[in-house]
Write an enzyme that holds these catalytic residues in place. Sequence first.
Site, PDB file in Angstrom:
ATOM      1  N   SER A   6     -31.245  96.949 -60.669  1.00 50.93           N
ATOM      2  CA  SER A   6     -30.959  95.985 -61.730  1.00 50.93           C
ATOM      3  C   SER A   6     -32.208  95.881 -62.593  1.00 50.93           C
ATOM      4  O   SER A   6     -33.282  95.525 -62.106  1.00 50.93           O
ATOM      5  CB  SER A   6     -30.645  94.610 -61.130  1.00 50.93           C
ATOM      6  OG  SER A   6     -30.857  93.614 -62.123  1.00 50.93           O
ATOM      7  N   MET A  35     -25.103  89.001 -69.523  1.00 52.04           N
ATOM      8  CA  MET A  35     -24.965  87.537 -69.453  1.00 52.04           C
ATOM      9  C   MET A  35     -24.739  86.988 -70.857  1.00 52.04           C
ATOM     10  O   MET A  35     -25.379  87.438 -71.811  1.00 52.04           O
ATOM     11  CB  MET A  35     -26.242  86.925 -68.871  1.00 52.04           C
ATOM     12  CG  MET A  35     -26.619  87.497 -67.517  1.00 52.04           C
ATOM     13  SD  MET A  35     -27.993  86.597 -66.803  1.00 52.04           S
ATOM     14  CE  MET A  35     -28.293  87.571 -65.327  1.00 52.04           C
ATOM     15  N   GLY A 142     -27.219  84.634 -62.778  1.00 48.63           N
ATOM     16  CA  GLY A 142     -27.899  84.119 -63.966  1.00 48.63           C
ATOM     17  C   GLY A 142     -29.358  84.529 -64.056  1.00 48.63           C
ATOM     18  O   GLY A 142     -29.895  84.624 -65.158  1.00 48.63           O
ATOM     19  N   PHE A 143     -29.984  84.758 -62.917  1.00 50.93           N
ATOM     20  CA  PHE A 143     -31.416  85.056 -62.932  1.00 50.93           C
ATOM     21  C   PHE A 143     -31.765  86.068 -61.850  1.00 50.93           C
ATOM     22  O   PHE A 143     -31.151  86.059 -60.779  1.00 50.93           O
ATOM     23  CB  PHE A 143     -32.232  83.776 -62.705  1.00 50.93           C
ATOM     24  CG  PHE A 143     -31.894  82.690 -63.692  1.00 50.93           C
ATOM     25  CD1 PHE A 143     -32.463  82.671 -64.957  1.00 50.93           C
ATOM     26  CD2 PHE A 143     -30.971  81.709 -63.365  1.00 50.93           C
ATOM     27  CE1 PHE A 143     -32.123  81.690 -65.881  1.00 50.93           C
ATOM     28  CE2 PHE A 143     -30.608  80.728 -64.280  1.00 50.93           C
ATOM     29  CZ  PHE A 143     -31.189  80.709 -65.538  1.00 50.93           C
ATOM     30  N   GLY A 144     -32.769  86.892 -62.127  1.00 44.47           N
ATOM     31  CA  GLY A 144     -33.321  87.762 -61.099  1.00 44.47           C
ATOM     32  C   GLY A 144     -34.304  86.981 -60.242  1.00 44.47           C
ATOM     33  O   GLY A 144     -34.716  85.872 -60.578  1.00 44.47           O
ATOM     34  N   GLY A 145     -34.671  87.548 -59.102  1.00 41.04           N
ATOM     35  CA  GLY A 145     -35.736  86.986 -58.273  1.00 41.04           C
ATOM     36  C   GLY A 145     -35.365  85.754 -57.474  1.00 41.04           C
ATOM     37  O   GLY A 145     -36.249  85.023 -57.023  1.00 41.04           O
ATOM     38  N   GLY A 180     -28.199  90.276 -55.366  1.00 40.38           N
ATOM     39  CA  GLY A 180     -28.977  89.041 -55.360  1.00 40.38           C
ATOM     40  C   GLY A 180     -29.852  88.902 -54.131  1.00 40.38           C
ATOM     41  O   GLY A 180     -29.347  88.791 -53.008  1.00 40.38           O
ATOM     42  N   GLY A 181     -31.157  88.962 -54.335  1.00 37.29           N
ATOM     43  CA  GLY A 181     -32.092  88.735 -53.237  1.00 37.29           C
ATOM     44  C   GLY A 181     -32.119  89.854 -52.205  1.00 37.29           C
ATOM     45  O   GLY A 181     -32.524  89.629 -51.066  1.00 37.29           O
ATOM     46  N   GLY A 201     -33.066  94.274 -57.738  1.00 33.95           N
ATOM     47  CA  GLY A 201     -33.818  94.000 -58.973  1.00 33.95           C
ATOM     48  C   GLY A 201     -35.289  93.851 -58.673  1.00 33.95           C
ATOM     49  O   GLY A 201     -36.061  94.822 -58.692  1.00 33.95           O
ATOM     50  N   SER A 202     -35.702  92.606 -58.347  1.00 32.62           N
ATOM     51  CA  SER A 202     -37.131  92.347 -58.138  1.00 32.62           C
ATOM     52  C   SER A 202     -37.689  93.072 -56.917  1.00 32.62           C
ATOM     53  O   SER A 202     -38.901  93.241 -56.802  1.00 32.62           O
ATOM     54  CB  SER A 202     -37.372  90.839 -58.016  1.00 32.62           C
ATOM     55  OG  SER A 202     -36.504  90.268 -57.059  1.00 32.62           O
TER      56      SER A 202
HETATM   57  C1  DX5 Z   1     -28.164  87.982 -60.934  1.00 32.02           C
HETATM   58  C2  DX5 Z   1     -27.947  89.445 -61.267  1.00 32.02           C
HETATM   59  C3  DX5 Z   1     -28.619  90.377 -60.331  1.00 32.02           C
HETATM   60  C4  DX5 Z   1     -30.078  90.127 -60.126  1.00 32.02           C
HETATM   61  C5  DX5 Z   1     -30.673  91.037 -59.102  1.00 32.02           C
HETATM   62  O1  DX5 Z   1     -27.445  87.207 -61.797  1.00 32.02           O
HETATM   63  O2  DX5 Z   1     -26.593  89.750 -61.273  1.00 32.02           O
HETATM   64  O3  DX5 Z   1     -28.303  91.727 -60.601  1.00 32.02           O
HETATM   65  O4  DX5 Z   1     -30.785  90.164 -61.299  1.00 32.02           O
HETATM   66  O5  DX5 Z   1     -32.040  90.736 -59.027  1.00 32.02           O
HETATM   67  P1  DX5 Z   1     -32.780  90.410 -57.658  1.00 32.02           P
HETATM   68  O6  DX5 Z   1     -32.649  91.636 -56.805  1.00 32.02           O
HETATM   69  O7  DX5 Z   1     -34.162  90.133 -58.104  1.00 32.02           O
HETATM   70  O8  DX5 Z   1     -32.096  89.221 -57.037  1.00 32.02           O
END
Ligand code: DX5
Length: 223
Positions: A6, A35, A142-145, A180-181, A201-202
């Site tokens: 991601s 988003m 909604g957010f990464g990390g 997510g996570g 992602g992160s």
């Molecule tokens: C959250 C996104 C994910 C997220 C993944 O709304 O759909 O794809 O950014 O990021 P990490 O791995 O950092 O949770």
Amino acid sequence: MIIAPSVLTADLADLASACQEAIDAGLDWLHLDIMDGNFVPNLTFGPPVIRALRKALGDGPTFDAHLMISNAEDCWEQYIDAGCNHLSVHVEAVTHLHRLLTAIRARGCGAGIVLNPATPVEVALEVLSECDLVLIMSVNPGFGGQSFIPNVEAKIRRLRNAIEAQVAAGGREVQLQIDGGVKVHNIAMLKEWGITNAVVGSGLFNDSASLSDNLDTINSALA
Ligand code: DX5
Ligand code: ZN
């Protein structure tokens, strides 16, 4: 297991380079987090940026669009026209889910559904025969990390059993994706639960190590 990077936590000012870095490390399934500032409290990018990425990266990579938008039924075709290979829509945001999945597949695009952490698994079982992918959110989108929400285990195990029953009956194979996570410390557990496709992602794009070093660590955890 497919690792789908991601790019949300990558350098968005240089998105094509971040994607290329992932491709060069051997990851050709790119997870694009769309988003709209309405379904989720954040705003990212849409079809024009996806079209530009497709032009920059060529036909090789699989574009897996995660549509965190309220009006997917009105605008989904724009994402296919822009170069997406897979579209995943949130069940919480779509009224005529069966119709939409059928229409996406009729355009030759992979069709997926997404379940928020608080959404019961039953809705996915109703349309499993029309899905190429089911995405289980392990954070509120909604957010990464953000931190992984562990009570998705029961949902994942039920879906794994339902997918296996469907395949055994001659039905469609379905990818089971998590988002997510996802990190090096929980990815092997997710594989054991039945996940076949992990969005990271992160865990890949961060300041502590390079993407390829992070990927090596993840692959060692999965070995
Ligand atoms: C959250 C996104 C994910 C997220 C993944 O709304 O759909 O794809 O950014 O990021 P990490 O791995 O950092 O949770
Ligand atoms: Zn996502």
